[in-house]
Design a protein around this motif. Structure first.
Motif, PDB file in Angstrom:
ATOM      1  N   VAL A 123       0.326   5.071  -9.372  1.00 49.25           N
ATOM      2  CA  VAL A 123       1.157   4.296  -8.450  1.00 49.25           C
ATOM      3  C   VAL A 123       0.354   3.214  -7.730  1.00 49.25           C
ATOM      4  CG1 VAL A 123       0.871   5.883  -6.493  1.00 49.25           C
ATOM      5  CG2 VAL A 123       2.929   4.454  -6.662  1.00 49.25           C
ATOM      6  N   GLU A 124      -0.893   3.491  -7.380  1.00 53.48           N
ATOM      7  CA  GLU A 124      -1.694   2.503  -6.649  1.00 53.48           C
ATOM      8  C   GLU A 124      -1.874   1.231  -7.463  1.00 53.48           C
ATOM      9  OE1 GLU A 124      -2.723   2.501  -3.643  1.00 53.48           O
ATOM     10  OE2 GLU A 124      -2.700   4.566  -2.932  1.00 53.48           O
ATOM     11  N   ARG A 125      -2.192   1.378  -8.728  1.00 48.17           N
ATOM     12  CA  ARG A 125      -2.386   0.196  -9.557  1.00 48.17           C
ATOM     13  C   ARG A 125      -1.069  -0.561  -9.770  1.00 48.17           C
ATOM     14  NH1 ARG A 125      -5.068  -0.446 -15.613  1.00 48.17           N
ATOM     15  NH2 ARG A 125      -5.066  -2.729 -15.562  1.00 48.17           N
ATOM     16  N   ALA A 126       0.013   0.180  -9.993  1.00 47.23           N
ATOM     17  CA  ALA A 126       1.312  -0.474 -10.178  1.00 47.23           C
ATOM     18  C   ALA A 126       1.716  -1.245  -8.927  1.00 47.23           C
ATOM     19  CB  ALA A 126       2.370   0.573 -10.523  1.00 47.23           C
ATOM     20  N   VAL A 127       1.484  -0.642  -7.772  1.00 46.33           N
ATOM     21  CA  VAL A 127       1.799  -1.298  -6.506  1.00 46.33           C
ATOM     22  C   VAL A 127       0.931  -2.531  -6.318  1.00 46.33           C
ATOM     23  CG1 VAL A 127       1.604  -1.035  -3.994  1.00 46.33           C
ATOM     24  CG2 VAL A 127       2.720   0.729  -5.351  1.00 46.33           C
ATOM     25  N   GLY A 128      -0.359  -2.405  -6.626  1.00 48.41           N
ATOM     26  CA  GLY A 128      -1.253  -3.540  -6.479  1.00 48.41           C
ATOM     27  C   GLY A 128      -0.844  -4.725  -7.333  1.00 48.41           C
TER      28      GLY A 128
ATOM     29  N   ASP B 140       4.634  -3.942   4.221  1.00 44.44           N
ATOM     30  CA  ASP B 140       3.333  -3.360   3.908  1.00 44.44           C
ATOM     31  C   ASP B 140       3.482  -1.983   3.268  1.00 44.44           C
ATOM     32  OD1 ASP B 140       1.715  -5.456   5.025  1.00 44.44           O
ATOM     33  OD2 ASP B 140       2.327  -4.745   7.006  1.00 44.44           O
ATOM     34  N   TYR B 141       4.440  -1.189   3.756  1.00 44.24           N
ATOM     35  CA  TYR B 141       4.632   0.179   3.289  1.00 44.24           C
ATOM     36  C   TYR B 141       6.111   0.440   3.060  1.00 44.24           C
ATOM     37  CZ  TYR B 141      -0.084   1.093   5.151  1.00 44.24           C
ATOM     38  OH  TYR B 141      -1.428   1.055   5.417  1.00 44.24           O
ATOM     39  N   LEU B 142       6.387   1.335   2.113  1.00 42.16           N
ATOM     40  CA  LEU B 142       7.738   1.866   1.930  1.00 42.16           C
ATOM     41  C   LEU B 142       7.655   3.372   2.131  1.00 42.16           C
ATOM     42  CD1 LEU B 142      10.694   1.260   1.100  1.00 42.16           C
ATOM     43  CD2 LEU B 142      10.033   1.836  -1.240  1.00 42.16           C
ATOM     44  N   LEU B 143       8.417   3.881   3.077  1.00 41.47           N
ATOM     45  CA  LEU B 143       8.417   5.307   3.373  1.00 41.47           C
ATOM     46  C   LEU B 143       9.708   5.921   2.862  1.00 41.47           C
ATOM     47  CD1 LEU B 143       6.984   5.210   7.008  1.00 41.47           C
ATOM     48  CD2 LEU B 143       5.745   5.543   4.863  1.00 41.47           C
ATOM     49  N   SER B 144       9.591   6.825   1.921  1.00 41.42           N
ATOM     50  CA  SER B 144      10.770   7.425   1.310  1.00 41.42           C
ATOM     51  C   SER B 144      10.821   8.911   1.621  1.00 41.42           C
ATOM     52  CB  SER B 144      10.746   7.207  -0.212  1.00 41.42           C
ATOM     53  OG  SER B 144       9.505   7.601  -0.752  1.00 41.42           O
ATOM     54  N   HIS B 145      11.969   9.515   1.374  1.00 44.62           N
ATOM     55  CA  HIS B 145      12.140  10.951   1.539  1.00 44.62           C
ATOM     56  C   HIS B 145      13.125  11.433   0.470  1.00 44.62           C
ATOM     57  CE1 HIS B 145      15.271   9.088   4.107  1.00 44.62           C
ATOM     58  NE2 HIS B 145      16.028  10.069   3.664  1.00 44.62           N
ATOM     59  N   PRO B 146      13.121  12.708   0.150  1.00 50.53           N
ATOM     60  CA  PRO B 146      13.969  13.208  -0.930  1.00 50.53           C
ATOM     61  C   PRO B 146      15.452  12.918  -0.686  1.00 50.53           C
ATOM     62  CG  PRO B 146      12.321  14.841  -0.354  1.00 50.53           C
ATOM     63  CD  PRO B 146      12.237  13.763   0.684  1.00 50.53           C
ATOM     64  N   PHE B 147      16.122  12.475  -1.739  1.00 45.27           N
ATOM     65  CA  PHE B 147      17.553  12.194  -1.671  1.00 45.27           C
ATOM     66  C   PHE B 147      18.361  13.475  -1.524  1.00 45.27           C
ATOM     67  CE2 PHE B 147      21.648  11.691  -3.835  1.00 45.27           C
ATOM     68  CZ  PHE B 147      22.165  10.579  -3.191  1.00 45.27           C
ATOM     69  N   GLU B 148      17.874  14.539  -2.164  1.00 45.54           N
ATOM     70  CA  GLU B 148      18.614  15.799  -2.183  1.00 45.54           C
ATOM     71  C   GLU B 148      18.202  16.695  -1.016  1.00 45.54           C
ATOM     72  OE1 GLU B 148      14.789  16.252  -4.349  1.00 45.54           O
ATOM     73  OE2 GLU B 148      16.432  14.787  -4.419  1.00 45.54           O
ATOM     74  N   ILE B 149      19.024  17.679  -0.742  1.00 44.77           N
ATOM     75  CA  ILE B 149      18.679  18.713   0.237  1.00 44.77           C
ATOM     76  C   ILE B 149      17.684  19.669  -0.423  1.00 44.77           C
ATOM     77  CG2 ILE B 149      19.531  20.639   1.615  1.00 44.77           C
ATOM     78  CD1 ILE B 149      22.175  19.181   1.886  1.00 44.77           C
TER      79      ILE B 149
ATOM     80  N   ARG C 184       0.841  -1.196   0.000  1.00 46.27           N
ATOM     81  CA  ARG C 184       0.000   0.000   0.000  1.00 46.27           C
ATOM     82  C   ARG C 184       0.878   1.247   0.000  1.00 46.27           C
ATOM     83  NH1 ARG C 184      -2.398  -3.842   3.016  1.00 46.27           N
ATOM     84  NH2 ARG C 184      -1.228  -3.364   4.901  1.00 46.27           N
ATOM     85  N   VAL C 185       0.336   2.323  -0.540  1.00 47.21           N
ATOM     86  CA  VAL C 185       1.045   3.601  -0.574  1.00 47.21           C
ATOM     87  C   VAL C 185       0.535   4.450   0.581  1.00 47.21           C
ATOM     88  CG1 VAL C 185       1.538   5.675  -1.908  1.00 47.21           C
ATOM     89  CG2 VAL C 185       1.255   3.476  -3.073  1.00 47.21           C
ATOM     90  N   HIS C 186       1.440   4.860   1.448  1.00 46.61           N
ATOM     91  CA  HIS C 186       1.042   5.740   2.537  1.00 46.61           C
ATOM     92  C   HIS C 186       0.669   7.102   1.945  1.00 46.61           C
ATOM     93  CE1 HIS C 186       1.329   8.248   6.151  1.00 46.61           C
ATOM     94  NE2 HIS C 186       1.160   7.127   6.838  1.00 46.61           N
ATOM     95  N   PRO C 187      -0.491   7.648   2.323  1.00 45.39           N
ATOM     96  CA  PRO C 187      -0.964   8.885   1.682  1.00 45.39           C
ATOM     97  C   PRO C 187      -0.033  10.075   1.840  1.00 45.39           C
ATOM     98  CG  PRO C 187      -2.287   8.331   3.618  1.00 45.39           C
ATOM     99  CD  PRO C 187      -1.437   7.143   3.314  1.00 45.39           C
ATOM    100  N   GLU C 188       0.845  10.074   2.850  1.00 37.15           N
ATOM    101  CA  GLU C 188       1.749  11.196   3.065  1.00 37.15           C
ATOM    102  C   GLU C 188       3.125  10.975   2.432  1.00 37.15           C
ATOM    103  OE1 GLU C 188       2.002  12.496   7.105  1.00 37.15           O
ATOM    104  OE2 GLU C 188      -0.136  12.254   7.449  1.00 37.15           O
ATOM    105  N   ASP C 189       3.333   9.823   1.835  1.00 41.92           N
ATOM    106  CA  ASP C 189       4.639   9.538   1.243  1.00 41.92           C
ATOM    107  C   ASP C 189       4.756  10.246  -0.104  1.00 41.92           C
ATOM    108  OD1 ASP C 189       7.076   7.660   1.673  1.00 41.92           O
ATOM    109  OD2 ASP C 189       6.563   7.406  -0.436  1.00 41.92           O
ATOM    110  N   ILE C 190       5.989  10.578  -0.493  1.00 44.75           N
ATOM    111  CA  ILE C 190       6.201  11.281  -1.757  1.00 44.75           C
ATOM    112  C   ILE C 190       5.764  10.431  -2.954  1.00 44.75           C
ATOM    113  CG2 ILE C 190       8.060  12.737  -0.883  1.00 44.75           C
ATOM    114  CD1 ILE C 190      10.075  10.888  -2.157  1.00 44.75           C
ATOM    115  N   LEU C 191       5.715   9.111  -2.811  1.00 49.05           N
ATOM    116  CA  LEU C 191       5.277   8.247  -3.901  1.00 49.05           C
ATOM    117  C   LEU C 191       3.793   8.396  -4.201  1.00 49.05           C
ATOM    118  CD1 LEU C 191       7.204   4.993  -2.935  1.00 49.05           C
ATOM    119  CD2 LEU C 191       7.749   6.545  -4.815  1.00 49.05           C
ATOM    120  N   ALA C 192       3.036   8.909  -3.234  1.00 49.74           N
ATOM    121  CA  ALA C 192       1.586   9.038  -3.417  1.00 49.74           C
ATOM    122  C   ALA C 192       1.238   9.984  -4.555  1.00 49.74           C
ATOM    123  CB  ALA C 192       0.934   9.501  -2.120  1.00 49.74           C
TER     124      ALA C 192
END
Length: 308
Positions: free
Chosen positions: A179-184, A199-208, A166-174
């Protein structure tokens, strides 16, 4: 205990073996048990140092960072197999996802995955999981995904893989269209094959980001701990020690130093405890991260039959 009613977090250090400064940071964090695991890059120039350290310590929580790209001018590497379709005109792995998806022959990709696994195995490392450098296998650039091939390798190697249900609604991937269909579809394929995933992948920007400081970055990461969903989540970092040469040569190296500092910051670990988050690893995902194969096959079939 019901896993889905608790909050578990895997913190994985990507790019183990990329360079000596990254190796030093990751080794320290693993020694101090401030992170869950690391994934090692078989083609990268710091691989031998990282592998020797793992072998000497009998380090048990090391995964395979499947590497098909070489993005930085200052640190380039070639594939282990030497297939021309995996290299740019300079003889190194492609810098970008688009170049890789356009140029890589699928059969060559599969052979390279096997070669990287074999190099790690010969180094005396029994991997606990696998993931992918830069997401090159996910088809992000133009939809040419190698996820089925990667999952089939995980079946053979008997390890979990970095995907998510599942995609967490606050994640940058949202914000990524579709994305939802690809993840499914991808998670249903993993479930059908019996490959464990978070269940979830939580990411954040690589750059400053503009105006970002260490303190603002730290507070944003702490806030995510309090909003962590129930179930098993993974986040990944690219920690490195301060190094003047790398700071000058590698874009956003300072962010890597911040990530190293973050994992040593007592405030972060206190917040994790206060938020009710349990630090866990991929051995836990191997035990609890499999979905019903029958339900997954039904979901996959449904996705494949959809026209739009």
């Amino acid at each position: 205990m019901i896993v889905r009613e608790q909050k578990y977090l895997v913190i994985n250090c990507d790019d183990f073996g990329q360079s000596a400064p990254m190796n030093a940071a990751i080794m320290h964090l693993l020694e101090e048990r401030r992170v869950s695991s690391a994934t090692i890059m078989a083609p990268a120039p710091g691989f031998e140092e990282a592998a020797a350290w793992c072998r000497k310590r009998g380090q048990a929580n090391i995964g395979l960072h499947l590497t098909l790209t070489s993005e930085f001018e200052a640190i380039r590497w070639k594939s282990l197999t030497g297939d021309p379709s995996l290299h740019d005109d300079g003889g190194h792995m492609y810098r970008t996802l688009l170049e890789f998806e356009r140029g890589a022959n699928t059969a060559a990709v599969v052979k390279e995955l096997d070669a990287q696994y074999e190099r790690v195995r010969r180094a005396g490392i029994a991997i606990t999981h696998a993931d992918n450098h830069m997401g090159s296998l996910y088809g992000i650039a133009m939809g040419r995904s190698h996820i089925p091939q990667a999952l089939m390798k995980c079946v053979k190697w008997k390890v979990p893989f970095r995907l998510f249900r599942r995609v967490h609604p606050e994640d940058i991937l949202a914000s990524v269209p579709g994305v939802e269909r690809a993840v499914g579809k991808a998670s249903a394929l993993a479930g059908t094959l019996g490959v464990a995933i978070p269940d979830y992948l939580l990411s954040h920007p690589f750059e400053i980001e503009d105006g970002e400081t260490y303190e603002s970055f730290k507070q944003s990461m702490i806030a995510k701990l309090y909003r962590l969903p129930e179930g098993i989540s993974e986040t990944y970092i690219h920690p490195a020690i301060p190094d003047d040469a790398m700071l000058a040569a590698i874009p956003h190296w300072e962010k890597r130093v911040w990530e190293y500092r973050l994992m040593l910051d007592d405030d972060v670990h206190a917040a994790m405890k206060d938020a009710g988050v349990t630090l866990t690893d991929y051995a836990f995902i191997a035990r609890h991260g499999r979905a019903s194969r029958l339900r997954s096959a039904w979901a996959l079939g449904t996705e494949l039959l959809r026209r739009s």
